[in-house]
Write a protein that holds these residues in place. Sequence first.
Motif, mmCIF file in Angstrom:
data_model
loop_
_atom_site.group_PDB
_atom_site.id
_atom_site.type_symbol
_atom_site.label_atom_id
_atom_site.label_comp_id
_atom_site.label_asym_id
_atom_site.label_seq_id
_atom_site.Cartn_x
_atom_site.Cartn_y
_atom_site.Cartn_z
ATOM 1 N N MET A 1 0.827 -1.213 0.000
ATOM 2 C CA MET A 1 0.000 0.000 0.000
ATOM 3 C C MET A 1 0.866 1.271 0.000
ATOM 4 N N SER A 2 2.019 1.252 0.670
ATOM 5 C CA SER A 2 2.874 2.433 0.738
ATOM 6 C C SER A 2 3.397 2.802 -0.642
ATOM 7 N N LYS A 3 3.699 1.789 -1.479
ATOM 8 C CA LYS A 3 4.160 2.074 -2.836
ATOM 9 C C LYS A 3 3.063 2.788 -3.621
ATOM 10 N N TYR A 4 1.837 2.376 -3.390
ATOM 11 C CA TYR A 4 0.705 2.998 -4.076
ATOM 12 C C TYR A 4 0.596 4.481 -3.720
ATOM 13 N N TYR A 5 0.702 4.781 -2.424
ATOM 14 C CA TYR A 5 0.594 6.171 -1.982
ATOM 15 C C TYR A 5 1.786 7.006 -2.462
ATOM 16 N N LEU A 6 2.970 6.413 -2.477
ATOM 17 C CA LEU A 6 4.137 7.133 -2.987
ATOM 18 C C LEU A 6 3.991 7.412 -4.479
ATOM 19 N N ARG A 7 3.383 6.453 -5.185
ATOM 20 C CA ARG A 7 3.143 6.666 -6.619
ATOM 21 C C ARG A 7 2.166 7.815 -6.820
ATOM 22 N N LEU A 8 1.096 7.839 -6.030
ATOM 23 C CA LEU A 8 0.155 8.953 -6.101
ATOM 24 C C LEU A 8 0.840 10.282 -5.773
ATOM 25 N N ALA A 9 1.718 10.254 -4.773
ATOM 26 C CA ALA A 9 2.442 11.476 -4.376
ATOM 27 C C ALA A 9 3.324 11.968 -5.519
ATOM 28 N N TRP A 10 4.017 11.033 -6.169
ATOM 29 C CA TRP A 10 4.907 11.418 -7.267
ATOM 30 C C TRP A 10 4.097 11.999 -8.437
ATOM 31 N N ILE A 11 2.945 11.362 -8.751
ATOM 32 C CA ILE A 11 2.095 11.865 -9.836
ATOM 33 C C ILE A 11 1.601 13.271 -9.514
ATOM 34 N N SER A 12 1.238 13.497 -8.241
ATOM 35 C CA SER A 12 0.753 14.815 -7.827
ATOM 36 C C SER A 12 1.833 15.878 -7.982
ATOM 37 N N LEU A 13 3.069 15.541 -7.588
ATOM 38 C CA LEU A 13 4.171 16.496 -7.742
ATOM 39 C C LEU A 13 4.474 16.737 -9.211
ATOM 40 N N TYR A 14 4.371 15.683 -10.003
ATOM 41 C CA TYR A 14 4.693 15.778 -11.430
ATOM 42 C C TYR A 14 3.676 16.656 -12.168
ATOM 43 N N LYS A 15 2.418 16.596 -11.727
ATOM 44 C CA LYS A 15 1.365 17.362 -12.396
ATOM 45 C C LYS A 15 1.469 18.864 -12.123
ATOM 46 N N SER A 16 2.133 19.236 -11.069
ATOM 47 C CA SER A 16 2.311 20.670 -10.759
ATOM 48 C C SER A 16 3.802 20.945 -10.548
ATOM 49 N N PRO A 17 4.594 20.877 -11.627
ATOM 50 C CA PRO A 17 6.063 20.939 -11.487
ATOM 51 C C PRO A 17 6.584 22.256 -10.904
ATOM 52 N N ILE A 18 5.977 23.363 -11.300
ATOM 53 C CA ILE A 18 6.474 24.660 -10.819
ATOM 54 C C ILE A 18 6.237 24.814 -9.321
ATOM 55 N N LEU A 374 7.456 12.956 0.790
ATOM 56 C CA LEU A 374 8.286 12.968 -0.428
ATOM 57 C C LEU A 374 8.865 14.352 -0.671
ATOM 58 N N LEU A 375 8.053 15.376 -0.411
ATOM 59 C CA LEU A 375 8.578 16.750 -0.508
ATOM 60 C C LEU A 375 9.736 16.962 0.462
ATOM 61 N N GLY A 376 9.569 16.455 1.699
ATOM 62 C CA GLY A 376 10.631 16.590 2.692
ATOM 63 C C GLY A 376 11.894 15.878 2.274
ATOM 64 N N LEU A 377 11.752 14.664 1.689
ATOM 65 C CA LEU A 377 12.925 13.907 1.235
ATOM 66 C C LEU A 377 13.646 14.626 0.109
ATOM 67 N N LEU A 378 12.898 15.062 -0.908
ATOM 68 C CA LEU A 378 13.516 15.763 -2.038
ATOM 69 C C LEU A 378 14.118 17.101 -1.602
ATOM 70 N N GLY A 379 13.412 17.799 -0.697
ATOM 71 C CA GLY A 379 13.955 19.056 -0.172
ATOM 72 C C GLY A 379 15.214 18.832 0.638
ATOM 73 N N GLY A 380 15.231 17.708 1.409
ATOM 74 C CA GLY A 380 16.427 17.392 2.189
ATOM 75 C C GLY A 380 17.615 17.078 1.310
ATOM 76 N N ILE A 381 17.396 16.301 0.246
ATOM 77 C CA ILE A 381 18.495 15.976 -0.676
ATOM 78 C C ILE A 381 19.020 17.239 -1.349
#
Length: 447
Positions: A1-18, A374-381
């Motif tokens: 289930m966590s992979k599913y939610y991460l996939r949804l999170a990635w799609i959401s970030l991808y749809k609003s790139p700016i 996911l935002l926190g992880l990418l922001g941390g990197i």
Amino acid sequence: MSKYYLRLAWISLYKSPILSALMILIIAIGIATSMVAYTVTDKISKHPIEHKADTILRLYLSSWNLDQPYKEHQGKEEAPNRISYRDAVNLTKVHQESDLVNAQTLVAEHKAQTRTASQTTTQAKMRFMYTVNNTFFSMFDSPFLYGAPWSDEADVKGKFTIVISKVLNDELFNGQNSVGKHIILDDHVFTISGVLDTWAPVPKFFGYASFAFQRPHDLYIPFTTRVNAGLYSRNAFTYQCPQYPEEATFELILNSECVWSSMWVELNQGEDRQAYHDLINRYDAQQKQLGRFPRALPSYTRTIEEYFVVEGVVPEYTGIARWIAFAFLVVCLLNCMSLLINKFHNKKGEIGLRRAIGASKQDIAFQFASETALLGLLGGIAGLVLAQLGLSGAQQAFSFLNDSIMQMDNFTLAMTLLFSIGLTCLFGLWPVYNAMHVQPSSQLKNL
């Protein structure tokens, strides 16, 4: 289930790139600023040899005459932080006869033209070095890559032996084991007894306070060798005298009241400090009977930490800098939270539809919490990349500083990522809470 939610999170970030890039950048800037401040202030304020914090002491003898100007600290008279050669010889014997002292070392500096036996005099370089006792290395936990400190016999007789740093060994001997090889200091040939491994205590406590954040010198020779051989460089010899001699020869300085070397002692245990004070004050009283040490100020010692405070080695604003950097990070996260509230608000229709087809509040919470994490992880990197660029830039701007000050260890890197994810999730709680409480009925009417 966590992979599913991460996939949804990635799609959401991808749809609003700016918007996603803006939030990641805001987090990254806050993380980078706080980590640069934390890394630098942590390195400069950390005790360089913590497990010996209460056993290693610097000696201050009240040896000035009555006419000698003196410094003050907190309104109190200060004794000189260096001692004369006469006192160095006397106290070495006193320490050897005491069961309080585990080790002692004198520390002074010298400089000379340095080259290997295969180099010509034109290839020689002027280098600074420390003149110490062989106990210096064990007292201050100096690690050896090759060989060992010179022997006790070499210390007593003043043999021409030397310890060099890994940096110098790499430069002169291509990193090979150079024990037994020779280095020429001016006209004297020294045999290498050991090569130190990478070692750069921060702050550096055994040199001059003004150079506390620079790397140690690359050469170490016996203190007795320096005295016996008369190794004296007039323009690189720092000393203070009650009355300065007209012709400052090394021999004259040795036989005078001029102070020029520091003395460090390592006690068997920290509880022995008062007993050691009694010992040096008995020595102080003996010298007063001989017509020396006329001031009423008693001799005393300071720990490394006390020495740093008095000399102003660790700036008082280090703690303030950390709080300012953290406050800036909070401001960045508040801005990110505001953007998240706006983004999740615009997804009310999607949330209502998902609720209508069976998604629970917990499902909605997991979906948007995953996006926040996911935002926190990418922001941390991204923040770690910016922090490293910032530290590299600071290292270039302040090239005289020790390289180790501008480096984050693996533990700090890992904790930074966890810190970034955790804080972003914390500040994302309110947007997620609002999202999970959207009423599906009211949103379906607007579809």
